[in-house]
Design an enzyme around this catalytic site. Structure first.
Site, PDB file in Angstrom:
ATOM      1  N   GLU A  62       0.802  -1.223   0.000  1.00 59.19           N
ATOM      2  CA  GLU A  62       0.000   0.000   0.000  1.00 59.19           C
ATOM      3  C   GLU A  62       0.837   1.277   0.000  1.00 59.19           C
ATOM      4  O   GLU A  62       0.446   2.289  -0.581  1.00 59.19           O
ATOM      5  CB  GLU A  62      -0.956   0.020   1.203  1.00 59.19           C
ATOM      6  CG  GLU A  62      -2.215  -0.798   1.006  1.00 59.19           C
ATOM      7  CD  GLU A  62      -2.003  -2.292   1.178  1.00 59.19           C
ATOM      8  OE1 GLU A  62      -0.924  -2.696   1.662  1.00 59.19           O
ATOM      9  OE2 GLU A  62      -2.910  -3.069   0.830  1.00 59.19           O
ATOM     10  N   HIS A 131     -10.842  -5.188   9.962  1.00 58.37           N
ATOM     11  CA  HIS A 131     -11.392  -5.025   8.614  1.00 58.37           C
ATOM     12  C   HIS A 131     -12.726  -4.290   8.603  1.00 58.37           C
ATOM     13  O   HIS A 131     -13.406  -4.291   7.585  1.00 58.37           O
ATOM     14  CB  HIS A 131     -11.585  -6.389   7.955  1.00 58.37           C
ATOM     15  CG  HIS A 131     -10.371  -6.914   7.270  1.00 58.37           C
ATOM     16  ND1 HIS A 131     -10.173  -6.766   5.922  1.00 58.37           N
ATOM     17  CD2 HIS A 131      -9.298  -7.560   7.747  1.00 58.37           C
ATOM     18  CE1 HIS A 131      -9.018  -7.331   5.596  1.00 58.37           C
ATOM     19  NE2 HIS A 131      -8.467  -7.811   6.689  1.00 58.37           N
TER      20      HIS A 131
END
Lengths: 326, 327
Positions: A62, A131
C-alpha cells in the site's frame, strides 16, 4: 438523455471506463485490479479492454501503491490508485497525508497531484475488528486532500468522474455494502457532479438529519417511519467530507431548529462533532435542542453478527435520537 | 559514456566548492538565527552528489531526501533562490514554504528534497512510471541515505521498480550513520548493496546490483552512475551504493556521541574536495590558479546569495493561504 437505473458498482465501472476512454493519461493501479477484475468486480473486463499498461496489478504494497501514484500524478499522469479497503489505507497514511495532500503546498505550487485513490469502507460484514471501520473522517482532517463519500449510484458516477477530471488529490470512499444499490443515472459521458456540494435527499420541516453513505440509507428508512408519526425529517447528504458543504445544513436548521448527525464512524472526534460545532457557530440563535449524534459504538467491531449490528447505527437508533430533539 | 574533459572537471570542482561554502554559510546563519527548523549539512558528501548528478542529462530527473542542498545546487538550482529558501523568503525556490529540507525546482527536473525518511522513494517510482508509460527517454536518480534502506518504503519501492522494469537509479548515499546509529547496528546487510539481490532473479531479471563505489571520489561516482543510468534507460532499475561520510552532525546541535573526533578527522584528511583538487593539480599542470579563482568565485557567489536572501521579502498572508489546492 434517459436516466437508467444502474447499480452503484456499475456506476463506478462506467465512470472509470468512460474517463479512461476519454483521457489516455488516466490509468488504474492497485491490488487485483487487472487479472482478478477487482476484488469488488468494479474493474472486471478492464484488462482486456485497456491492456496491462493502463490496468496495472501491483504487489500487496500500500505504501508504494499510494506513493507511486502520487509521483506519477506529479509527473503528469492521472492515476486512479485502488486501495482494496480503507483498513489498508492506514499503511499508506504517510503517502496520502504527507505527500499527496502536501507536495503542492510545500513546493509552493510547483506540482499538481491529479490523483484519485479509490477505496471501500464500512462494517457490518463480520470481518472482525481490523477489517471493519468507517474511518474516512480521519482523512478529512487534512487540507490538500478531498474526501468523497457517495451514497447512491447517481452520486457515485457523477462524483467519480468529477474526481478523475479534477487536478486535486481525492480519496474516493465507496461503501462495501452498497454496491448493489440502484438508482437512475444519466447516460451522458459528460455527467459530472460538482466537487464539495452536499445534497438534500429528503424534504422535511421538523428535524434536519445530516449524514452520508450507510447513514443515508438508514436515515431514509427512519424518515419514512417518523413520517407515519407526523415527524418530517429533512435529510442532507454531505456527499463530500472535504470540501465540507454545510450551507444546506444551516439553511435547513434555520427552518427545523433541530439536528441529528448520523454516521458509521466512531463517536469521538467525528463528523457529528464538526457539524455540531459549526451549527453552534452559525445557527446559535436558531437552536431549540442540542445537536444529537448517532454513530458506531466506541468499541472495535466484533465478528459475531448480532452484536456487530448492535454496535452500528440503525434506523431505530436514528428514530430514538430524533424523538429526543423534536 | 563520455569521458569528462578538463572544462567539465573544473566545473565539478566549482560545484563541490560552492556546495561546501554554501553549507558553511548556512551553519553560520543558523547560529545567528537567520535559518530555522532542521538543517542537515552535506559537508563531506559533495563528491557523491556532484558526480551522480553530473551523470544525468537535462531530460533526466532527480529526487532526494532532506539532506538536499548539495543535490539541488549540483542540479543547477540558483544559489540565490536556494539561500532565500533557507531564510524562509518568498523568493526561495519553494516560496519560503518548504525550507531547508524541501528544495525543488520543477524546471530543472529537481523534484525536491523530502523530510520523511523514505517518503520520496515511491514518488521516484511514480515519476519513472510516467516516463515508461509515455515511452519517454530519461531516468530518475533517486538518492537516499543509508537510514532509509531500513524503512518499508525502500522495500516496496525497489520491489515495484523491479516488477515494472522502471528506469530508476537508486543511489544509497551511505554516510555510515542514520542519525547516530551506525549502519551495522541498523542493517542485517552491512554491505547495503546486497539489498539488490532481494529484488533480482537468477535469470538476470529484476533489480541490477550496481557497484559499491568510493563516494569520496567524484570521478568514480560519475562513472558508476553513468553506467547505471545507461542500464536503467534500456532495461530497468539499478541499485548503487556510494560510500561517503558526513563530516558534520546529522543536523545542527548534534552532540555526536556516536563517533570519535579521530574518526571524523581521518575523513577530513581524505575529504572529497581536497582529493579532487589533488587529482586536478596532478593531472593538469598549472591548474592551481584556475582552482584558486573558482574558490574565490564560490565565496563571492555565496556572499551574493546571502545578500539576495537578506534583502528579499518575507512571504505574505496571500502566500500562506495559496497552493493548498489547485483553484
Amino acid at each position: 438523455m434517459a436516466d437508467r437505473p444502474i447499480t452503484y458498482r456499475e456506476a463506478l465501472s462506467s465512470a472509470l471506463r468512460e474517463e479512461m476512454q476519454r483521457d489516455e493519461r488516466v490509468f488504474i493501479m492497485g491490488e487485483e485490479v487487472g487479472v482478478w477484475g477487482g476484488t469488488y468486480a468494479v474493474t472486471r473486463g478492464f484488462l482486456d479492454e485497456f491492456g496491462a499498461r493502463r490496468v496495472r496489478d501491483t504487489p500487496i504494497s500500500e505504501m508504494v501503491i499510494a506513493g507511486a501514484a502520487v509521483g506519477a500524478a506529479m509527473a503528469g499522469l492521472r492515476p486512479i490508485a485502488e486501495i482494496m479497503t480503507i483498513n489498508f489505507a492506514f499503511l499508506a497514511l504517510d503517502a496520502i497525508i504527507n505527500h499527496a495532500a502536501k507536495v503542492r503546498y510545500m513546493f509552493n505550487g510547483q506540482f499538481t497531484v491529479p490523483l484519485v485513490i479509490r477505496t471501500t469502507t464500512g462494517g457490518g460484514k463480520q470481518l472482525g475488528a481490523t477489517h471493519s471501520h468507517a474511518p474516512e473522517v480521519i482523512f478529512a482532517h487534512f487540507p490538500g486532500l478531498y474526501v468523497a463519500v457517495p451514497g447512491t449510484a447517481y452520486d457515485a458516477k457523477g462524483m467519480l468522474k468529477a474526481s478523475i477530471r479534477d487536478d486535486n488529490p481525492v480519496l474516493f470512499v465507496e461503501h462495501s455494502t452498497m454496491l448493489q444499490r440502484r438508482s437512475p443515472v444519466p447516460d451522458d459521458p459528460d455527467f459530472l457532479l460538482p466537487i464539495g456540494k452536499s445534497d438534500i435527499k429528503r424534504k422535511g420541516s421538523d428535524v434536519t438529519i445530516v449524514t452520508y453513505q450507510k447513514g443515508l440509507e438508514h436515515s431514509l428508512v427512519a424518515a419514512e417511519e417518523l413520517a407515519k408519526e407526523g415527524i418530517e425529517a429533512e435529510i442532507v447528504d454531505l456527499r463530500w467530507l472535504r470540501p465540507l458543504d454545510l450551507e444546506p445544513v444551516f439553511e435547513s436548521f434555520k427552518k427545523t431548529n433541530r439536528c441529528v448527525v448520523v454516521e458509521e464512524s466512531l463517536p469521538m472526534f467525528n463528523v457529528g462533532a464538526e457539524v455540531a460545532a459549526q451549527i453552534h457557530d452559525v445557527c446559535f440563535d436558531w437552536m431549540d435542542a442540542p445537536v444529537k449524534r448517532v454513530a458506531a459504538m466506541d468499541i472495535p467491531l466484533p465478528y459475531s453478527h448480532e452484536i456487530e449490528l448492535m454496535a452500528l447505527p440503525s434506523p431505530e437508533k436514528i428514530i430514538r435520537a430524533v424523538k429526543e430533539v423534536v | 559514456m563520455a569521458k569528462p574533459n578538463k572544462e567539465t572537471l573544473l566545473d565539478w570542482y566549482r560545484q563541490m566548492v560552492l556546495i561546501r561554502r554554501f553549507e558553511e554559510r548556512c551553519a553560520e546563519l543558523y547560529q545567528q538565527g537567520l535559518i530555522g527548523g532542521f538543517l542537515h549539512l552535506y559537508i563531506g558528501q559533495e563528491a557523491t552528489g556532484v558526480g551522480a548528478v553530473a551523470a544525468l542529462g537535462p531530460n533526466d530527473h532527480v529526487i532526494t531526501a532532506y539532506r538536499d542542498h548539495g543535490i539541488a545546487l549540483a542540479r543547477g538550482v540558483d544559489p540565490n533562490r536556494a539561500m532565500a529558501e533557507m531564510m524562509g523568503k518568498r523568493t526561495g525556490v519553494s516560496g519560503g514554504k518548504g525550507g531547508s529540507m524541501h528544495l525543488a525546482d520543477r524546471a530543472l527536473h529537481m523534484w525536491g528534497g523530502y523530510g520523511i525518511v523514505g517518503g520520496h522513494l515511491p514518488l521516484a517510482a511514480g515519476i519513472a512510471l510516467k516516463m515508461k508509460y509515455l515511452e519517454e527517454d530519461g531516468v530518475v536518480l533517486a538518492l537516499m541515505g543509508d537510514g532509509s534502506t531500513n524503512i518499508g518504503y525502500f522495500h516496496e519501492s525497489l520491489n515495484l521498480s523491479a516488477v515494472w522494469d522502471l528506469p530508476v537509479v537508486w543511489l544509497i548515499e551511505n554516510n555510515q550513520y542514520g542519525m547516530g546509529t551506525a549502519v551495522e547496528r541498523a542493517s542485517g546487510a552491512k554491505e547495503l548493496i546486497r539489498r539488490a539481490m532481494a529484488y533480482s532473479s537468477e535469470d538476470g531479471s529484476g533489480m541490477k546490483m550496481g557497484p559499491r563505489v568510493d563516494g569520496m571520489d567524484v570521478l568514480a561516482v560519475y562513472d558508476a552512475v553513468s553506467e547505471a543510468a545507461e542500464y536503467a534507460r534500456k532495461h530497468g532499475p539499478v541499485l548503487v551504493e556510494s560510500l561517503t561520510y558526513r563530516l558534520e552532525g546529522h543536523s545542527m546541535g548534534d552532540p555526536q556521541r556516536y563517533r570519535t573526533k579521530e574518526e571524523v578527522e581521518s575523513f577530513v584528511v581524505s575529504g572529497p574536495i581536497g582529493r579532487f583538487r589533488h587529482y586536478l593539480t596532478e593531472t593538469y599542470k598549472g591548474v592551481e590558479k584556475a582552482l584558486d579563482k573558482l574558490d574565490a568565485e564560490a565565496l563571492q557567489t555565496i556572499d551574493d546569495a546571502v545578500e539576495f536572501a537578506k534583502s528579499s521579502d518575507n512571504p505574505t498572508y496571500e502566500d500562506l493561504i495559496s497552493h493548498v489546492y489547485v483553484d
